[in-house]
Scaffold this active site. Structure first.
Site, PDB file in Angstrom:
ATOM      1  CB  SER A  61      32.737  12.063  66.216  1.00 48.15           C
ATOM      2  OG  SER A  61      33.793  12.162  65.272  1.00 48.15           O
ATOM      3  N   GLY A  99      34.456   8.762  68.349  1.00 48.31           N
ATOM      4  CA  GLY A  99      35.688   8.010  68.573  1.00 48.31           C
ATOM      5  C   GLY A  99      35.673   6.603  68.021  1.00 48.31           C
ATOM      6  CG  ASN A 127      37.771   8.212  64.769  1.00 49.74           C
ATOM      7  OD1 ASN A 127      38.229   9.341  64.849  1.00 49.74           O
ATOM      8  ND2 ASN A 127      36.512   7.937  65.039  1.00 49.74           N
ATOM      9  CG  ASP A 210      37.576  19.534  66.152  1.00 54.18           C
ATOM     10  OD1 ASP A 210      37.211  20.051  65.083  1.00 54.18           O
ATOM     11  OD2 ASP A 210      36.909  18.666  66.741  1.00 54.18           O
ATOM     12  CG  HIS A 213      34.453  16.669  65.070  1.00 55.98           C
ATOM     13  ND1 HIS A 213      35.586  16.687  65.851  1.00 55.98           N
ATOM     14  CD2 HIS A 213      34.081  15.375  64.947  1.00 55.98           C
ATOM     15  CE1 HIS A 213      35.898  15.450  66.210  1.00 55.98           C
ATOM     16  NE2 HIS A 213      34.991  14.634  65.677  1.00 55.98           N
TER      17      HIS A 213
END
Length: 235
Positions: A61, A99, A127, A210, A213
């Protein structure tokens, strides 16, 4: 007098028809010329794209530009802008998927390598770390992808983007995760971007809600982090 008038009228009709035919022919010629011009321009653009060298950003991402209003603000696009401003003959391909884990990257690496990358930037692993994937698996998957590129395209230059994670799974896991990237870079003799999120990770103003990011401004810093290493490879 009537015959004379009729003759003049007929001459006028013939003359008008002649003008009309000439106009149609001229218009058709113009359209043909325009069509040929457009065709030539398209062919030139195709030739330019064919001759450009390719830089493939293969990542998650972060590479994909998750959460940005305009994907042109993602760091791979900013790298393309930098390259264009310097007149370098490279085209950037953004192959980031939100993801994505190293296991996912391993599964799609062959498809991405259908076209030769002159420079391959591997940005995966974050991730895995956030999900607590066994470190041996992450390392093994990254090595698999490096091997896949080197085996198919020995001349392709590889850059590995280093990553760090919060100590959610303990300090030992966090430390060993961080060391995976420099270890692999040294082992495979490839370039290392020490930490992709340098000066961005953990800075609230440079990250989205979040906290993971980067914002538009954050991506500008990511682009600089990548460029510091990439520019030496381009030379």
């Amino acid at each position: 007098m009537i015959n004379q008038t009729k003759t003049i009228f007929l001459k006028f009709c013939y003359f008008s028809l002649l003008i009309l035919l000439i106009s149609c022919k001229t218009d058709t010629t113009k359209k043909e010329d325009l069509s040929e011009k457009n065709k030539t321009e398209i062919e030139v653009k195709k030739d330019e794209q064919t001759t450009l060298k390719r830089i493939v950003f293969f990542g998650d991402s972060l590479t994909a530009g998750y959460g940005l209003d305009d994907l042109e603000d993602a760091f791979p696009s900013l790298i393309q802008n930098k390259i264009d401003s310097l007149g370098l003959g490279y085209s950037v391909v953004n192959s980031g998927i939100s993801g994505e884990t190293t296991a996912g990257g391993k599964n799609r690496i062959d498809w991405v390598l259908n076209q030769k990358p002159d420079i391959f930037i591997l940005e995966l692993g974050a991730n895995d770390g956030l999900r607590g994937v066994p470190l041996s698996e992450t390392k093994k998957n990254l090595q698999y992808m490096i091997d896949a590129v080197q085996k198919k395209y020995p001349e392709t230059k590889i850059l590995l983007a280093g990553m760090q994670i919060p100590p959610n799974f303990g300090q030992e896991y966090t430390s060993e995760f961080k060391n995976i990237f420099p270890t692999l870079a040294k082992k495979n003799n490839i370039a290392l971007i020490p930490f992709l999120l340098e000066n961005v990770g953990g800075v609230p103003s440079l990250n989205q809600a979040d906290g993971i990011h980067p914002t538009k401004k954050g991506h500008q810093i990511l682009a600089n982090n990548v460029w510091e290493v990439l520019k030496t490879v381009l030379k």
